[in-house]
Design a protein around this motif. Structure first.
Motif, PDB file in Angstrom:
ATOM      1  N   ASP A  24      36.739  22.578 -34.150  1.00  0.00           N
ATOM      2  CA  ASP A  24      37.664  24.017 -34.243  1.00  0.00           C
ATOM      3  C   ASP A  24      36.755  25.238 -33.281  1.00  0.00           C
ATOM      4  OD1 ASP A  24      35.913  24.798 -35.871  1.00  0.00           O
ATOM      5  OD2 ASP A  24      37.825  23.587 -37.649  1.00  0.00           O
ATOM      6  N   ARG A  82      39.583  23.855 -24.342  1.00  0.00           N
ATOM      7  CA  ARG A  82      40.294  23.646 -25.569  1.00  0.00           C
ATOM      8  C   ARG A  82      41.652  22.409 -25.536  1.00  0.00           C
ATOM      9  NH1 ARG A  82      45.067  25.621 -29.015  1.00  0.00           N
ATOM     10  NH2 ARG A  82      44.756  25.599 -31.037  1.00  0.00           N
ATOM     11  N   GLY A  96      43.680  21.750 -30.670  1.00  0.00           N
ATOM     12  CA  GLY A  96      42.976  22.774 -30.933  1.00  0.00           C
ATOM     13  C   GLY A  96      41.114  22.355 -31.298  1.00  0.00           C
ATOM     14  N   SER A  97      40.959  20.962 -30.714  1.00  0.00           N
ATOM     15  CA  SER A  97      39.202  20.878 -30.757  1.00  0.00           C
ATOM     16  C   SER A  97      38.975  21.109 -29.413  1.00  0.00           C
ATOM     17  CB  SER A  97      39.504  19.157 -30.649  1.00  0.00           C
ATOM     18  OG  SER A  97      40.154  19.352 -30.077  1.00  0.00           O
ATOM     19  N   TYR A  98      37.841  20.642 -29.074  1.00  0.00           N
ATOM     20  CA  TYR A  98      36.830  21.550 -27.668  1.00  0.00           C
ATOM     21  C   TYR A  98      36.364  20.315 -26.971  1.00  0.00           C
ATOM     22  CZ  TYR A  98      38.724  25.904 -28.588  1.00  0.00           C
ATOM     23  OH  TYR A  98      39.252  27.256 -29.064  1.00  0.00           O
TER      24      TYR A  98
END
Length: 264
Positions: A206, A244, A248-250
């Motif tokens: 996140d 992103r 919601g992760s990167y």
């Protein structure tokens, strides 16, 4: 080789400030590059030195392969974590330009994103060559070419928050150029060989974790000193936004360039 002022005191402060976040959140993003080189040169019984070892992940991987590991770094908080990870390792606080080991001690020596932080990179790399056995190998790892590398935008994001660099100071990608990298090795008395590019992916669950991870690097700590935590977090948030994922992760593509050299 002319001595320049050494930077270990400055680097110790910058890289030691958030050592645990570096070890837990950011160092592992480079692990594929470590493994690519260690799997090539480390076997049971190899005497291995990681120069600028940070919190010791490369040494930990090498020890698991049966190597007898050593490491040097300027930051005591980093060395403390390295010792936790590999209790049998020999980890010492030392300048890159003056390694506390005898000539021809190690079969394999690495500098994973290390030599470019030396006050005198040529002298630092010559020291690495001095402590390597005649039939051994030295790996110099730096950032890969910035063109089309997504992670380059993360470094660029901090530029407005950093002090103005001295005239002629090399940028973070100065050694990404193959000619410059080979010239550095030759200037240090080494024989440059293959260059291997390794793809890595920076992955953060996140935004908060991404900010903590990126904020643990020495350059980010320096940007905080010159601005504020809030300014650095905001810069990283804007730089991360294009990467992103739906959950919601990167995920950010990065690459590292490894020059394999021999002493003499």
């Amino acid at each position: 080789m002319t001595d320049k002022p050494r930077t270990s005191t400055v680097n110790a402060k910058l890289w030691g400030a958030r050592a645990r976040d570096w070890a837990d959140l950011q160092e592992g993003q480079m692990k594929p590059a470590y493994e690519a080189m260690l799997s090539r040169f480390v076997t049971a019984g190899t005497r291995y030195l990681d120069v600028g070892c940070g919190s010791g992940m490369a040494a930990q991987v090498a020890a698991a392969r049966g190597a007898k590991v050593s490491g040097t770094d300027a930051a005591d908080p980093m060395l403390a974590i390295a010792r936790e990870r590999t209790p049998g390792g020999d980890f010492r606080n030392a300048d890159l330009e003056e390694l506390p080991f005898a000539n021809a001690t190690f079969g394999f020596v690495t500098g994973f994103n290390a030599f470019q932080y030396a006050g005198n990179p040529v002298k630092a790399l010559a020291e690495a060559g001095r402590v390597t056995k005649p039939d051994g190998h030295i790996v110099v790892m730096t950032w890969g070419p910035p063109d089309n590398m997504q992670a380059a935008s993360l470094l660029a994001a901090l530029r407005p928050l950093l002090p103005a660099p001295p005239p002629g100071a090399p940028g973070p990608f100065a050694l990404s150029d193959e000619t410059a990298l080979r010239a550095l090795a030759t200037s240090a008395g080494l024989t440059p060989g293959d260059i291997v590019d390794v793809e890595c992916a920076f992955q953060y669950a996140d935004l908060a974790i991404g900010q903590r991870a990126l904020g643990s690097a020495g350059v980010a700590v320096r940007a905080v000193e010159n601005s504020s935590d809030a300014a650095v977090d905001e810069a990283h948030a804007k730089a991360l936004a294009p990467f992103r994922q739906a959950d919601g992760s990167y995920r950010i593509q990065a690459s590292f360039r490894c020059l394999i050299a021999r002493p003499g």
